[in-house]
Design a protein around this motif. Structure first.
Motif, PDB file in Angstrom:
ATOM      1  N   TYR A   1       0.951  -1.115  -0.015  1.00 38.03           N
ATOM      2  CA  TYR A   1      -0.061   0.155   0.132  1.00 38.03           C
ATOM      3  C   TYR A   1       0.888   1.197  -0.080  1.00 38.03           C
ATOM      4  O   TYR A   1       0.700   2.028  -0.874  1.00 38.03           O
ATOM      5  CB  TYR A   1      -0.587  -0.043   1.180  1.00 38.03           C
ATOM      6  CG  TYR A   1      -2.093  -1.117   1.161  1.00 38.03           C
ATOM      7  CD1 TYR A   1      -2.959  -0.900   0.088  1.00 38.03           C
ATOM      8  CD2 TYR A   1      -2.624  -1.667   2.419  1.00 38.03           C
ATOM      9  CE1 TYR A   1      -4.129  -1.841   0.016  1.00 38.03           C
ATOM     10  CE2 TYR A   1      -3.888  -2.233   2.218  1.00 38.03           C
ATOM     11  CZ  TYR A   1      -4.583  -2.467   1.172  1.00 38.03           C
ATOM     12  OH  TYR A   1      -5.603  -3.202   1.140  1.00 38.03           O
TER      13      TYR A   1
ATOM     14  N   LEU B   1     -15.141   2.065  -4.100  1.00 36.79           N
ATOM     15  CA  LEU B   1     -14.686   0.840  -3.837  1.00 36.79           C
ATOM     16  C   LEU B   1     -15.715  -0.516  -3.483  1.00 36.79           C
ATOM     17  O   LEU B   1     -15.507  -1.477  -3.931  1.00 36.79           O
ATOM     18  CB  LEU B   1     -13.660   1.040  -2.588  1.00 36.79           C
ATOM     19  CG  LEU B   1     -12.549   1.759  -2.827  1.00 36.79           C
ATOM     20  CD1 LEU B   1     -11.537   1.821  -1.670  1.00 36.79           C
ATOM     21  CD2 LEU B   1     -11.541   1.258  -3.862  1.00 36.79           C
TER      22      LEU B   1
ATOM     23  N   THR C   1     -14.246  -1.610   3.346  1.00 33.31           N
ATOM     24  CA  THR C   1     -13.429  -0.612   3.959  1.00 33.31           C
ATOM     25  C   THR C   1     -14.234  -0.273   5.259  1.00 33.31           C
ATOM     26  O   THR C   1     -15.266  -0.672   5.531  1.00 33.31           O
ATOM     27  CB  THR C   1     -13.263   0.775   3.094  1.00 33.31           C
ATOM     28  OG1 THR C   1     -14.589   1.374   2.791  1.00 33.31           O
ATOM     29  CG2 THR C   1     -12.359   0.649   1.898  1.00 33.31           C
TER      30      THR C   1
ATOM     31  N   LEU D   1      -8.167   0.816   5.033  1.00 32.40           N
ATOM     32  CA  LEU D   1      -8.408  -0.478   3.862  1.00 32.40           C
ATOM     33  C   LEU D   1      -7.957  -1.647   4.280  1.00 32.40           C
ATOM     34  O   LEU D   1      -7.607  -1.778   5.594  1.00 32.40           O
ATOM     35  CB  LEU D   1      -6.986   0.067   2.880  1.00 32.40           C
ATOM     36  CG  LEU D   1      -7.226   1.251   2.250  1.00 32.40           C
ATOM     37  CD1 LEU D   1      -5.862   1.560   1.400  1.00 32.40           C
ATOM     38  CD2 LEU D   1      -8.388   1.549   1.287  1.00 32.40           C
TER      39      LEU D   1
ATOM     40  N   VAL E   1      -7.016  -3.516  -4.752  1.00 30.36           N
ATOM     41  CA  VAL E   1      -7.329  -2.468  -4.258  1.00 30.36           C
ATOM     42  C   VAL E   1      -6.445  -1.241  -4.633  1.00 30.36           C
ATOM     43  O   VAL E   1      -6.962  -0.114  -4.813  1.00 30.36           O
ATOM     44  CB  VAL E   1      -7.139  -2.602  -2.490  1.00 30.36           C
ATOM     45  CG1 VAL E   1      -7.562  -1.371  -1.953  1.00 30.36           C
ATOM     46  CG2 VAL E   1      -8.010  -3.726  -1.919  1.00 30.36           C
TER      47      VAL E   1
ATOM     48  N   ILE F   1      -7.784   2.004  -6.293  1.00 27.60           N
ATOM     49  CA  ILE F   1      -7.707   3.343  -6.101  1.00 27.60           C
ATOM     50  C   ILE F   1      -6.959   4.192  -7.135  1.00 27.60           C
ATOM     51  O   ILE F   1      -7.538   5.320  -7.298  1.00 27.60           O
ATOM     52  CB  ILE F   1      -6.919   3.267  -4.532  1.00 27.60           C
ATOM     53  CG1 ILE F   1      -7.513   2.555  -3.758  1.00 27.60           C
ATOM     54  CG2 ILE F   1      -6.509   4.871  -4.253  1.00 27.60           C
ATOM     55  CD1 ILE F   1      -6.823   2.415  -2.248  1.00 27.60           C
TER      56      ILE F   1
END
Ligand SMILES: Cc1ncc(COP(=O)(O)O)c(C=O)c1O
Length: 368
Positions: A259, A299, A306, A343, A357, A361
């Motif tokens: 991430y 999302l 989330t 997240l 993910v 994003i």
């Protein structure tokens, strides 16, 4: 479409299922549901893991805070941040102390020495510092400040099992540390559970008494206490899961690194600045985005769940309205609470899912 859960406990439980079942069966066979062997065994193993002299199992992290604070005796104002789970602050008035909120640092999202010294006065008797999201706050400098001013410190370590600062465990700097083993925590029971840790022999004895009806022996009650013992079944589960906690924290760090590498390049995403020489355990992977409802809905439509930790800062909660605070009083905390999105992050989360993910994003911010 892919489905990425926010958390999935099944994966970690599956890894250690045999030992958990074996331990639970031992408890059932012994009938020792209260104060059974696993309570002491887990306390011994948890104190070794945490590098402290004493660990006292209790019923949950909220009680841990209540009991720890009661054991510290001196009464007056207690500093605490508004960006945390309510229990960090709600136990303060429960035993006759007063809540005094302090803001968090705008970059680290944790309390800093400046935040503490800004609000410090002779009425302040203690501080509850939270290692929020499993990152570490500047506990070295803050604990030195507290010692110099003869003020107690509780490290609320409910989210930071195993996090380190300069190689030293969070939870070993203050007078006492409190833990939650709520199922979703980095180390979680099969229900509510918690612990208190300390290096101080007297505080440890007092906390143990307070958590067990103020007892000295079965029928001798020396002081007024609560019933907040750690159930043997929970201790049995925790003792099994503790053997994998380090592995699970490493798993979380691997996901956080993916991430970090992706999201730090997206201008519209703000990440917390990790303090120097700290080793977080990423209970939560938090980011700040504007217009978070849109982002969360997008999302969700792409199959990604989330969370939000925490949508309302404590100074604006109804329960604390008696303090008379208003929006604008703690701007950094408000910015975090109004924009934070958590997240998915959990041990054994598929790497592909983490990249998925990240990709979603990236696509979102290309469009907006
Ligand atoms: C920072 C913090 N403090 C205290 C608690 C309270 O722990 P429990 O839910 O076990 O009572 C939690 C749990 O959510 C927490 O995250």
């Amino acid at each position: 479409m892919k489905e990425v859960k926010f958390n999935d406990l099944t994966l970690q439980i599956h890894k250690i299922n045999d030992l958990i079942n074996e331990n639970i069966q031992i408890v059932i066979n012994s009938n020792a549901f209260i104060k059974g062997n696993f309570v002491k065994q887990f306390e011994d193993n948890f104190k070794k893991y945490s590098n402290v002299k004493h660990a006292i199992g209790v019923s949950n992290g909220t009680d841990a805070l209540l009991i720890a604070m009661e054991s510290l005796k001196s009464k007056g104002e207690v500093l605490v941040q508004p960006t945390t789970y309510v229990a960090s602050a709600s136990m303060i008035p429960r035993i006759g102390n007063e809540v005094k909120f302090i803001d968090v640092d705008k970059d680290s999202w944790q309390i800093s020495l400046d935040n503490v010294s800004d609000k410090f006065s002779k009425e302040v008797v203690g501080i509850i510092g939270v290692h929020l999201y499993g990152f570490a706050f500047d506990v070295e400098n803050i604990s030195n400040f507290m010692k110099k001013n003869n003020i107690w410190m509780i490290e609320d370590s409910a989210q930071s099992h195993g996090a380190k600062i300069n190689g030293r465990n969070t939870g070993t700097f203050g007078d006492i540390a409190t833990y939650s083993f709520f199922p979703g925590k980095n180390l979680g029971a099969f229900g509510d559970a918690g612990a208190i840790t300390t290096d101080d022999d007297d505080l440890a004895t007092l906390c143990r008494k307070l958590a067990d009806g103020g007892r000295l022996s079965k029928y001798e009650h020396e002081i007024l206490g609560w019933n907040s013992r750690l159930d043997t079944i929970h201790a049995a589960v925790l003792d099994a899961k503790l053997t994998l906690l380090e592995e699970w924290n490493i798993e979380r760090r691997k996901i956080a690194k993916i991430y970090d590498d992706t999201l730090s390049n997206i201008e519209q995403v703000t990440l917390p600045v990790k303090l120097k020489n700290t080793d977080p355990v990423y209970h939560i992977y938090p980011i700040l985005v504007e217009n978070r409802e849109n982002f969360i809905n997008y999302l969700r439509d792409e199959g990604v769940s989330t969370g939000i930790h925490y949508p309302i800062p404590l100074h604006l909660q109804k329960a604390f309205s008696y303090l008379g605070h208003k929006e604008g009083d703690f701007p950094n905390s408000e910015k975090i609470c109004f924009n934070e999105v958590s997240l998915p992050i959990f041990p054994y989360m598929e790497e592909d899912d983490v990249y998925y993910v990240c990709e979603k994003i990236k696509q979102y911010f290309k469009k907006t």
